[in-house]
Design an enzyme around this catalytic site. Sequence first.
Site, PDB file in Angstrom:
ATOM      1  CB  CYS A 108       6.430   2.188   6.636  1.00  0.00           C
ATOM      2  SG  CYS A 108       5.832   3.481   6.062  1.00  0.00           S
ATOM      3  CG  LEU A 109       6.974   1.475   0.361  1.00  0.00           C
ATOM      4  CD1 LEU A 109       6.111   1.752  -0.906  1.00  0.00           C
ATOM      5  CD2 LEU A 109       8.032   0.264   0.018  1.00  0.00           C
ATOM      6  CG  HIS A 117       0.549   0.948   7.487  1.00  0.00           C
ATOM      7  ND1 HIS A 117       1.616   0.462   8.121  1.00  0.00           N
ATOM      8  CD2 HIS A 117       1.310   1.559   6.483  1.00  0.00           C
ATOM      9  CE1 HIS A 117       2.918   0.897   7.574  1.00  0.00           C
ATOM     10  NE2 HIS A 117       2.592   1.816   6.786  1.00  0.00           N
ATOM     11  CD  GLU A 118      -1.015   2.216   3.260  1.00  0.00           C
ATOM     12  OE1 GLU A 118      -0.535   3.622   3.115  1.00  0.00           O
ATOM     13  OE2 GLU A 118      -0.193   1.297   2.963  1.00  0.00           O
ATOM     14  N   GLY A 135       0.809  -1.097   0.120  1.00  0.00           N
ATOM     15  CA  GLY A 135      -0.085   0.060  -0.065  1.00  0.00           C
ATOM     16  C   GLY A 135       0.962   1.226   0.050  1.00  0.00           C
ATOM     17  CD  GLN A 173       3.714   5.771   2.521  1.00  0.00           C
ATOM     18  OE1 GLN A 173       2.708   5.287   2.290  1.00  0.00           O
ATOM     19  NE2 GLN A 173       4.881   4.846   2.737  1.00  0.00           N
ATOM     20  CG  HIS A 213       1.066   6.602   5.864  1.00  0.00           C
ATOM     21  ND1 HIS A 213       2.431   6.952   6.106  1.00  0.00           N
ATOM     22  CD2 HIS A 213       1.478   5.269   5.471  1.00  0.00           C
ATOM     23  CE1 HIS A 213       3.300   6.078   6.285  1.00  0.00           C
ATOM     24  NE2 HIS A 213       2.687   4.961   5.854  1.00  0.00           N
TER      25      HIS A 213
HETATM   26 ZN    ZN Z   1       3.492   3.277   5.462  1.00  0.00          ZN
END
Ligand code: ZN
Length: 175
Positions: free
Chosen positions: A101-102, A143-144, A49, A54, A147
């Site tokens: 996480c990226l 999680h998203e 995701g 991000q 963000h």
């Molecule tokens: Zn993340």
Amino acid sequence: MAILKVSRLGNPVLRKATEAIPKEAITSPEIQRLIADMVDTMREYEGVGIAAPQVHVSRQLAVIEVNEPPGRGEKRIPLTVLINPRITASAKQLAEDWEGCLSVNDLRGKVPRTQWVDVEAFNQKGERVKFHAEGFFARVIQHECDHLAGKVFLDRMPNLLTLSHLQELARYGCE
Ligand code: ZN
């Protein structure tokens, strides 16, 4: 379509609450291009995701896709675009599992998340969608959505004892 640069922890864009996208703007070329670029970026970096902050855009937009579920009877998740998402109900019970996480690259930690969520959002066509998600899908949604509120998974860890570099996890195991 393009692969976008991913913001990393320390960039203020990851800590800001994001702005909603007006329904009528969803089908605009600008937002459609952003969605396509976020999908490309998520796939390029093998994320499950990615949220707009991000890729340095402070808007309420996230994309999710899981082709290889992390096991334990989890299903693959087809491409899901969430615009202005809201978690309208959630399980009382929490389950702990690994997240990465990226924007926090190479680290994994165990994060407690509620086991299911009910979600309302717009999809990429600007249609209102409501659905129920469980297990890993529910985890990724939480999680998203975090963000979009300026939070990362580290904020959700009760302590940092499980925080690990990926390579060390592979060496020393996941439990
Ligand atoms: Zn993340």
